[in-house]
Each structure stands twice: as structure tokens, then as C-alpha cells.
Scaffold this motif. Structure first.
Motif, PDB file in Angstrom:
ATOM      1  N   ASP A  94     -25.215   2.162   8.663  1.00 52.07           N
ATOM      2  CA  ASP A  94     -24.653   0.850   8.312  1.00 52.07           C
ATOM      3  C   ASP A  94     -24.266   0.078   9.570  1.00 52.07           C
ATOM      4  N   SER A  95     -23.722   0.781  10.564  1.00 51.66           N
ATOM      5  CA  SER A  95     -23.368   0.123  11.829  1.00 51.66           C
ATOM      6  C   SER A  95     -24.613  -0.405  12.529  1.00 51.66           C
ATOM      7  N   LYS A  98     -25.959  -3.506  10.650  1.00 49.13           N
ATOM      8  CA  LYS A  98     -25.116  -4.687  10.863  1.00 49.13           C
ATOM      9  C   LYS A  98     -25.175  -5.198  12.299  1.00 49.13           C
ATOM     10  N   GLY A  99     -25.895  -4.489  13.160  1.00 47.01           N
ATOM     11  CA  GLY A  99     -25.980  -4.886  14.554  1.00 47.01           C
ATOM     12  C   GLY A  99     -24.770  -4.479  15.375  1.00 47.01           C
ATOM     13  N   ARG A 100     -23.922  -3.624  14.812  1.00 51.23           N
ATOM     14  CA  ARG A 100     -22.733  -3.159  15.514  1.00 51.23           C
ATOM     15  C   ARG A 100     -23.077  -2.051  16.509  1.00 51.23           C
ATOM     16  N   ALA A 101     -24.179  -1.351  16.264  1.00 47.65           N
ATOM     17  CA  ALA A 101     -24.617  -0.269  17.149  1.00 47.65           C
ATOM     18  C   ALA A 101     -26.125  -0.370  17.318  1.00 47.65           C
ATOM     19  N   VAL A 117     -18.507   3.728  17.294  1.00 49.14           N
ATOM     20  CA  VAL A 117     -18.445   2.388  16.687  1.00 49.14           C
ATOM     21  C   VAL A 117     -18.079   2.492  15.215  1.00 49.14           C
ATOM     22  N   THR A 118     -18.751   3.388  14.500  1.00 49.99           N
ATOM     23  CA  THR A 118     -18.505   3.554  13.073  1.00 49.99           C
ATOM     24  C   THR A 118     -17.077   4.030  12.814  1.00 49.99           C
ATOM     25  N   ASP A 121     -14.544   1.156  13.511  1.00 53.40           N
ATOM     26  CA  ASP A 121     -14.627   0.185  12.412  1.00 53.40           C
ATOM     27  C   ASP A 121     -13.956   0.721  11.156  1.00 53.40           C
ATOM     28  N   GLU A 124     -10.165   0.559  11.499  1.00 55.84           N
ATOM     29  CA  GLU A 124      -9.673  -0.811  11.283  1.00 55.84           C
ATOM     30  C   GLU A 124      -9.736  -1.188   9.802  1.00 55.84           C
ATOM     31  N   GLU A 125     -10.845  -0.852   9.155  1.00 54.73           N
ATOM     32  CA  GLU A 125     -11.022  -1.201   7.742  1.00 54.73           C
ATOM     33  C   GLU A 125      -9.989  -0.501   6.855  1.00 54.73           C
TER      34      GLU A 125
END
Length: 301
Positions: A94-95, A98-101, A117-118, A121, A124-125
Motif C-alpha cells: 500500500d505504501s 501510494k508513492g510513499r515508498a 515508512v509503513t 504511517d 501516525e494513523e
């Protein structure tokens, strides 16, 4: 098992349970990082003991790279049901989507680093203020620098030179908005302690910790499991070997050892005779001299 060994394990157990209860007392939304590996299994087992007969007061959080051993995922779901724990799964894929990784390419590509990264995130979520991990100080030199309560700044970063003192079992969980802690209840345990405790408590484990046949290939002196997503050099030949895993992580960086140890007793004997650490089978630790410390500073487990 000898009496002095049992006494030693009981002391370690008491210390770990005390820390888990401190986490529950000081933090509002802790989670227990669960990989399906023996250390996170131990921590979840200790958590069940710490709060029995009540349910474990925090969920298990698994960061799924998408390249986990199928046996590990199967065990994760079974174990969570066995100990009546809630499981939250967050996916590295998913990361990436979404372009997060960014997916690594090439022979040595791995999603292990992308877990950071995951994880950040997810923290935080979920508004997590403490993530409980199964790291031990004997694993690797960067791990040896950790406190029981490890402060992370608002970016999830770890500063090994700016940690809080822990005197007389007093733990300072004070933090500012956006910051969080990592807690490591089995910091003082060794690999041998873990295996002897598993034996004493008769804790079930994923079957890949024990001797079995598997298709593997050798790279840089390590046996790696063969899967479709594993990019191999032309010179790397797949063979069927009788192996087991001392540590479990992302398939791309988790090395196996040739072994005939098929019972807990045999594993304990093998570990006692080994002259290499379990992290010596992890390819991700070999990327640089300070590979683990660099990843931890960025927010890794």
C-alpha cells in the motif's frame, strides 16, 4: 531443566512483565509489533501472562512486506486467535502504491527497509504513543544501545546519543505531541534465553524454525529461500536442502542454516554450540557496517 536456569528465566520473565505493565500504565494507545518471529511471539506470550485473566490491552501490529513466509502468516492468524488478541495488519505494498515508498530493483532488492515508512504511517494513523518490540541487546551492536523505553521524535527518529537514564527501574515516558516511544521488554534476554524459555513454557512456533526440506540457493555464503520474486544471478543454482531458520523476517534477506534440529531440545543444543549470531543470517545487516543503526535512526524497529 536445571534449577538455576529456571530461576534465571523467571527473573527475566518478571522484569519483562513489569515493563509491559509500565507501558500499559504510562501510555494511552500502545501496540505490540508482531512479525511472527520467536521474539515477538515471546513478547505476546509475556503480555498474556502480564494481564491474565484480562485480554491483552493493546493490539498486535504486523507490518506485512508482502514477501513474508506463508508459514509465518498462517501462524500469525492462528496465534492471535489462540491468545485472543486483536491484529492490525499494514501493508508495504500500500505504501508503494501510494508513492510513499519506492520498490528496490536488482539482485539485492528487498522490502525490508521499506517497512519503516509503513510503520511510521501506521503509528501516525493509529495515534500510537508506544510501539512494543521484541528487540534484544545481544542481537546487534545498534540494538545494544537501546533503553527499555526508547524515545522517538516527531519524525519517528531515534537519537542514540540522547537517551533518558533508566535508574532503579524508573522509566520516563514523558513526551511531546507527535512523539512516541518504542519499548523493548526482552532487552536483557539472549537468544539462548529465548529458546530455553520457549522450551520451558512449551510455546508453539512456526514450523520453519525447525528442520525441513526447502528449495534454496546460496548467495554470499548464505542460503536464501527460492520464491518467484527472488531475482537470482545466473550462477546461483537452486538446490533442495534440509534447513531451518534462526530468525524470521522478509524472505529476501532472511538466511537459513543447514540443520537437522527438529525439536526444541535439539534447537537449544544447536544454539549452544553455534559460534555465529542469529543476525549473521540476515543479509540486510550486511549492507554496511552501520546498516542497522542507520535504519533505526530513520524509524525502523
Amino acid at each position: 531443566m536445571k534449577n538455576y536456569t529456571l530461576k534465571h528465566l523467571q527473573e527475566l520473565e518478571s522484569e519483562s512483565i513489569f515493563i509491559l505493565r509500565e507501558v500499559a500504565a504510562q501510555f494511552e494507545k500502545p501496540v505490540l509489533l508482531f512479525s511472527g518471529g520467536k521474539d515477538s511471539i515471546i513478547v505476546s506470550h509475556l503480555a498474556r501472562k502480564a494481564f491474565w485473566p484480562a485480554k491483552i490491552p493493546f493490539p498486535l501490529l504486523h507490518i506485512d512486506t508482502g514477501h513474508n513466509f506463508p508459514e509465518t502468516i498462517e501462524y500469525r492468524d492462528w496465534w492471535a486467535n489462540e491468545i485472543n488478541a486483536t491484529v492490525i495488519v499494514k501493508y508495504v505494498q500500500d505504501s508503494i502504491d501510494k508513492g510513499r515508498a519506492v520498490e528496490e530493483k536488482g539482485i539485492h532488492a528487498s522490502r525490508n527497509v521499506l517497512q519503516t515508512v509503513t510503520l511510521l504511517d501506521a503509528i501516525e494513523e493509529l495515534k500510537t504513543d508506544c510501539a512494543i518490540g521484541g528487540a534484544r541487546r545481544d542481537e546487534e551492536k545498534a540494538r545494544a544501545k537501546e533503553r527499555f523505553f526508547s524515545h522517538r521524535d516527531e519524525f519517528g527518529q531515534w537519537d542514540p546519543k540522547n537517551q533518558r537514564p533508566e535508574l532503579w527501574n524508573l522509566f520516563n515516558g514523558k513526551k511531546n505531541m507527535g512523539e512516541h516511544f518504542r519499548a523493548f521488554p526482552i532487552s536483557n534476554w539472549t537468544e539462548m534465553d529465548v529458546w530455553q524459555y520457549i522450551l520451558a513454557e512449551n510455546i508453539p512456533l512456526p514450523k520453519i524454525y525447525f528442520s525441513h526440506k526447502r528449495k534454496v540457493f546460496q548467495r554470499d555464503g548464505q542460503w536464501l529461500a527460492d520464491f518467484d520474486f527472488m531475482v537470482k544471478k545466473p550462477t546461483e543454482i537452486v538446490e533442495e536442502k534440509i534447513i531451518r531458520f534462526r530468525t524470521i523476517g522478509d524472505i529476501t534477506c532472511t538466511g537459513a542454516v543447514e540443520s537437522t534440529a527438529s525439536t526444541l531440545e535439539e534447537v537449544v543444543q544447536e544454539v549452544a554450540a553455534s559460534r555465529t549470531t542469529e543476525r549473521g543470517t540476515r543479509a540486510d545487516d550486511k549492507r554496511s557496517e552501520a546498516a542497522m543503526e542507520d535504519r533505526k535512526k530513520a524509524g525502523y524497529f
